[in-house]
Design a protein around this motif. Structure first.
Motif, short mmCIF file in Angstrom:
data_model
loop_
_atom_site.label_atom_id
_atom_site.label_comp_id
_atom_site.label_asym_id
_atom_site.label_seq_id
_atom_site.Cartn_x
_atom_site.Cartn_y
_atom_site.Cartn_z
N ALA A 142 0.82 -1.37 0.03
CA ALA A 142 -0.01 0.07 -0.02
C ALA A 142 0.78 1.20 0.20
O ALA A 142 0.45 2.17 -0.85
N ALA A 143 1.69 1.25 0.85
CA ALA A 143 2.67 2.49 0.94
C ALA A 143 3.50 2.70 -0.51
O ALA A 143 3.85 3.68 -0.89
N ALA A 144 3.97 1.55 -0.87
CA ALA A 144 4.55 1.50 -2.16
C ALA A 144 3.63 1.96 -3.46
O ALA A 144 4.32 2.79 -4.10
N GLY A 145 2.51 1.65 -3.26
CA GLY A 145 1.37 2.14 -4.21
C GLY A 145 1.43 3.72 -4.16
O GLY A 145 1.22 4.22 -5.04
N ARG A 146 1.27 4.32 -2.89
CA ARG A 146 1.24 5.72 -2.87
C ARG A 146 2.42 6.26 -3.11
O ARG A 146 2.26 7.31 -3.92
N CYS A 147 3.58 5.89 -3.02
CA CYS A 147 4.86 6.34 -3.54
C CYS A 147 4.87 6.37 -5.18
O CYS A 147 5.05 7.49 -5.69
N LEU A 148 4.45 5.44 -5.58
CA LEU A 148 4.43 5.35 -7.21
C LEU A 148 3.40 6.19 -7.82
O LEU A 148 3.62 6.72 -8.78
N ASP A 149 2.29 6.11 -7.12
CA ASP A 149 1.24 7.08 -7.85
C ASP A 149 1.76 8.28 -7.84
O ASP A 149 1.43 9.26 -8.66
N GLN A 150 2.24 8.98 -6.84
CA GLN A 150 2.53 10.43 -6.63
C GLN A 150 3.72 10.70 -7.72
O GLN A 150 3.87 11.44 -8.41
N ALA A 151 4.66 9.67 -7.78
CA ALA A 151 5.67 9.81 -8.80
C ALA A 151 5.21 10.10 -10.28
O ALA A 151 5.45 10.68 -11.09
N LEU A 152 4.13 9.00 -10.58
CA LEU A 152 3.45 8.89 -11.75
C LEU A 152 2.66 10.27 -12.09
O LEU A 152 2.79 10.82 -13.21
N ALA A 153 2.08 10.49 -11.14
CA ALA A 153 1.21 11.76 -11.13
C ALA A 153 1.83 13.11 -11.34
O ALA A 153 1.72 14.09 -12.35
N GLU A 154 3.34 13.31 -10.98
CA GLU A 154 4.18 14.34 -11.27
C GLU A 154 5.09 13.91 -12.46
O GLU A 154 5.99 14.82 -12.74
N GLN A 155 4.87 12.97 -13.21
CA GLN A 155 5.67 12.61 -14.38
C GLN A 155 6.99 12.39 -13.85
O GLN A 155 8.17 12.91 -14.63
N GLN A 156 7.39 11.90 -12.83
CA GLN A 156 8.90 11.85 -12.41
C GLN A 156 9.30 10.27 -12.52
O GLN A 156 10.53 9.98 -12.17
N GLY A 157 8.36 9.41 -12.97
CA GLY A 157 8.68 7.85 -12.92
C GLY A 157 9.32 7.50 -14.20
O GLY A 157 10.04 8.28 -14.80
N PRO A 158 9.09 6.32 -14.86
CA PRO A 158 8.09 5.48 -13.97
C PRO A 158 8.78 4.44 -12.92
O PRO A 158 7.94 3.71 -12.25
N HIS A 159 10.25 4.78 -12.46
CA HIS A 159 10.78 3.87 -11.39
C HIS A 159 11.18 4.78 -10.26
O HIS A 159 11.50 5.98 -10.60
N VAL A 160 10.66 4.42 -9.02
CA VAL A 160 11.28 5.24 -7.97
C VAL A 160 12.17 4.13 -7.18
O VAL A 160 11.81 3.07 -6.78
N LEU A 161 13.25 4.95 -6.69
CA LEU A 161 14.31 4.13 -5.82
C LEU A 161 14.26 4.95 -4.59
O LEU A 161 14.76 6.09 -4.46
N VAL A 162 14.10 4.08 -3.40
CA VAL A 162 14.23 4.71 -1.89
C VAL A 162 15.14 4.10 -1.14
O VAL A 162 15.49 2.96 -1.47
#
Length: 253
Positions: free
Chosen positions: A135-155
């Protein structure tokens, strides 16, 4: 091009040196440090000197919550806060004006070539939220995609190595990688990768963690690297920091 992703060093000079040496053996072209350079460990000056030198050579460096605490040590409130506050205050006193200036200008996120780098979650990064489940990863990814900063997030931040990817459905699926085995990460399949902690692993394995992302092959490889954790633990005791911090290195949790 290969990008080495190193997070949560926590002033552990021995672990950092081991990961840097291992990464160079992998033929990396660039380093990225995903925050928490300091805190807990005994060598904040040596770690920052190394990272600052690599930043001059093109390394990417992000701010972590312990870096922020070292700039502005909080007041102690309760047993756990007292340990954290003691470490932050001690670290603050070790740093030079140049170290503090460097930390004060670090960004929370960096977006580059389809990758979003962030210490905690892309979902309100300044709130230091943990990417500790689907769930937390989903929120993280959704935010990145919404801001067109993905599609991969590394944390970093969670001190474990985990991969969350989006298959045919909307929900993310968790994958626990095998160290040293490349994992395909095509750009059409968005993912969130937790690269683990270089300087304070918490999964019961004392070996340092980091990852290498191959931009050309679109693959990520998670690594575990042996280092002299007994020496790092001894340095913590010698510095007069809480023994709990040294015991975590010895236990790997």
């Amino acid at each position: 091009m290969k990008l080495a992703l190193i997070s949560d060093i926590h002033a552990n000079r021995q672990a950092l040196q081991a990961c840097l040496a291992h990464a160079r053996q992998q033929g990396v072209d660039q380093f990225a440090f995903l925050g928490d350079l300091v805190g807990y460990g005994a060598d904040p000056v040596a770690v920052l000197d190394e990272v600052m030198n690599l930043a001059l050579q093109g390394a990417l460096v992000l701010l972590g919550n312990h870096d922020e605490m070292a700039l502005n040590p909080p007041s102690a409130q309760g047993a756990e806060a007292t340990l954290g506050s003691q470490s932050a205050q001690w670290t603050h006193e070790q740093l030079s004006a140049a170290h503090r200036e460097f930390l004060s200008h670090l960004p929370l996120t960096v977006a580059q070539d389809g990758l979003l780098l962030v210490h905690a979650s892309a979902d309100h990064p300044a709130s230091w939220r943990y990417v500790d489940g689907e769930a937390a990863a989903g929120r993280c990814l959704d935010q990145a995609l919404a801001e067109q900063q993905g599609p991969h997030v590394l944390v970093g931040h969670v001190h474990h190595q985990t991969l969350y990817y989006r298959g045919a459905g909307r929900n993310l699926m968790r994958f626990d990688p095998t160290p040293g085995t490349p994992v395909p990460t095509p750009l059409h399949r968005p993912m969130v990768g937790c690269v683990g902690s270089c300087g304070q692993p918490r999964d019961g394995d004392a070996r340092a963690m980091y990852a290498v992302y191959d931009r050309t092959l679109q693959k990520i490889t998670f690594h575990r690297v042996p280092y002299n954790h007994a020496e790092a633990a001894a340095a913590i005791r010698l510095a007069g920091l809480p023994a709990y911090f040294s015991q975590r290195l010895e236990r790997g949790r």
